[in-house]
Design an enzyme around this catalytic site. Structure first.
Site, PDB file in Angstrom:
ATOM      1  CB  SER A  82      43.643 -12.632  -9.547  1.00  0.00           C
ATOM      2  OG  SER A  82      42.319 -12.453  -8.929  1.00  0.00           O
ATOM      3  CE  LYS A  83      44.400  -4.754 -13.379  1.00  0.00           C
ATOM      4  NZ  LYS A  83      44.502  -3.924 -14.718  1.00  0.00           N
ATOM      5  NE  ARG A  84      37.676 -13.190  -9.591  1.00  0.00           N
ATOM      6  CZ  ARG A  84      37.067 -13.025  -8.570  1.00  0.00           C
ATOM      7  NH1 ARG A  84      35.897 -12.180  -8.175  1.00  0.00           N
ATOM      8  NH2 ARG A  84      37.787 -13.714  -7.429  1.00  0.00           N
ATOM      9  CB  SER A  97      40.145  -4.343  -8.968  1.00  0.00           C
ATOM     10  OG  SER A  97      39.906  -5.429  -9.686  1.00  0.00           O
TER      11      SER A  97
END
Ligand code: GLU
Length: 489
Positions: A253-255, A258
């Protein structure tokens, strides 16, 4: 392979994340395994994307996880400077050499034209890319631009035919058709070389032998090899590490992708656990060992162990590693590491006394098996550290154990017996409790639980006798007195 020279070359555009650090870890393990050199180079030539604190944060993260380097912007070295923006003139020198040999050209296209071009390509469903207008400018038009002092970028003049091949240490034999590669900008109109040129020139000048980086750079490699060949240089060995996926091979996931690396430090993970964990994202020592000290990691590291399939990042696993490493620390060491977390949560004052530190070590001794992060110490051990009139009673525990018939009498009896003990330790405390159970003819829990709730405010925790022993007699008695004021019958 003691001539091994590798570089970790982050772009300071944001906070470091696990993917960045993994590359640095592989660089470092490879350099140290081979007795070679680890170089830190900050690739800060893209001035638009620059984040002024990012380089410092990267350095902090690398140091925290235990990575060191032999040359870098903070320590200098034979190929200084290591901050790429300080190497601008050198990059331009080679850009001009590429222009002279016809392998690069000045492009006068405006931003507006390029945007329009992209829009049209997209509308027509064509692949996007530069149409090479300035590569084939008629000489008089080029001369006009030059005379007018128009701003320009410099682009690579990629071959229109032929294939580039290389042997990647992870991906094996690679071949790429040159005609599919765009005429990339290598120098922006502000006079700063962009990544493809700057990294290639610096890798060559810094005598880098192995370029270790993520798979996302695979498609850039033809451009880099083209630059090497155009300048008459030999390319290094390319080592592209595979993508990182989440558990179950799902896309991160983006979370997750990053998520800031230094959150691990803030959440109470030990750097050695994180190093171990990160090393095994996409690398295997060739056997089923999972717990490897930094020394063992260095000893076992080889490029052959880099996996050819996507690697999995499973933060649940990190929690497991952390628990293992926490249990392997000596008590004083664990106390030392937990201290900042306890200070931050207000449970311990700054610069605690030696007595307080000793007390802390005994508290932690009781909790070492249960804690998974350093931050856990604050939540599982707070009642030990709060004043006797400040620790909180769990409402449910009070409702359940302080309302039973006869509980006041039992607690008062235990209090008197503990007060009278000539020797106060876990064993004698246990004898008191056992005696109480017998005397009142109740189930063990009917004495043990109320006493535990009385001294700690809760129903779960370390062994009760040890707990009372560590709290000490005076504090335990005060706590029993406090509890007695809450008991209804
Ligand atoms: N500056 C690039 C990055 O931050 C380095 C890529 C490479 O290692 O060549 O990802």
């Amino acid at each position: 392979m003691s001539n091994v020279r590798v570089r970790f070359a982050p772009s300071p555009t944001g906070k470091p994340h696990t993917g960045n650090i993994r590359t640095a870890v592989f660089d470092w393990l490879f350099a140290r395994h081979n007795g070679g050199k680890m170089i830190l180079r900050i690739e800060d030539t893209d001035r638009e994307r620059l984040d002024p604190t990012a380089a410092e944060e990267m350095i902090r993260a690398l140091k925290w996880v235990g990575i060191d380097w032999d040359e870098g912007p903070d320590i200098g070295g034979p190929h200084a400077p290591y901050l790429q923006s300080d190497r601008r003139e050198t990059h331009l020198e080679y850009a001009n050499e590429l222009i002279k040999s016809g392998n690069a050209y000045r492009c006068y296209c405006t931003r507006e034209r390029l945007e329009q071009l992209r829009k049209t390509q997209e509308e027509r469903g064509l692949p996007t890319g530069y149409d090479r207008r300035c590569r084939y400018l008629p000489p008089e038009e080029r001369a006009r631009y030059e005379e007018s002092g128009a701003t320009y970028t410099i682009r690579l003049a990629m071959p229109r035919e032929g294939t580039v091949t290389w042997n990647d240490a992870v991906f094996g034999d690679m071949s790429w058709e040159y005609r599919l590669v765009d005429d990339q900008v290598i120098v922006k109109s502000d006079g700063f070389a962009l990544y493809h040129l700057a990294a290639t020139v610096d890798d060559h000048l810094m005598e880098i032998t192995h370029v270790i980086r993520g798979e996302e750079w695979l498609s850039s490699t033809p451009k880099h090899i083209f630059i090497y060949h155009s300048l008459g240089w030999t390319p290094p060995t390319f080592v592209h590490t595979t993508h990182i996926l989440g558990p179950g091979r799902r896309k991160l996931s983006k979370r997750e992708a990053s998520s800031e690396f230094m959150n691990f430090a803030a959440e109470g993970y030990l750097p050695e656990a994180v190093l171990n964990f990160v090393s095994l994202i996409g690398w295997t020592p060739g056997d089923d060992r999972e717990l490897l000290s930094p020394h063992e990691l260095i000893e076992s590291f080889s490029l052959e162990g880099l996996v050819g399939h996507p690697a999995i990042l499973d933060e649940e696993k990190l929690l497991w590693y952390n628990g293992q490493y926490i249990r392997s620390l000596s008590l004083p060491e664990l106390a030392k590491r937990a201290l900042p977390f306890l200070i931050k949560s207000g449970l311990v004052e700054q610069n605690p006394s030696p007595e307080k530190l000793n007390y802390l070590a005994s508290v932690i001794a009781l909790e070492q098996e249960r804690i998974k992060t350093l931050a856990d110490v604050a939540s599982v051990a707070d009642f030990f550290l709060l004043d006797d009139d400040k620790y909180e009673f769990d409402v449910k525990a009070v409702a359940k154990w302080f309302n039973a018939a006869g509980v006041g009498e039992r607690l008062a009896w235990v209090r008197e017996k503990l007060a009278a003990l000539s020797l106060f330790n876990a064993e004698t405390i246990e004898q008191v409790i056992r005696l109480g159970i017998e005397k009142f003819s109740v189930k063990p829990g009917e004495v043990i639980h109320p006493v535990r709730v009385a001294v700690s405010g809760r129903t779960v925790g370390p062994g009760l006798y040890e707990l009372i022993d560590v709290l000490g007699r005076d504090r335990s008695l005060r706590r029993l007195d406090r509890a007695l004021t809450l008991v209804s019958k």
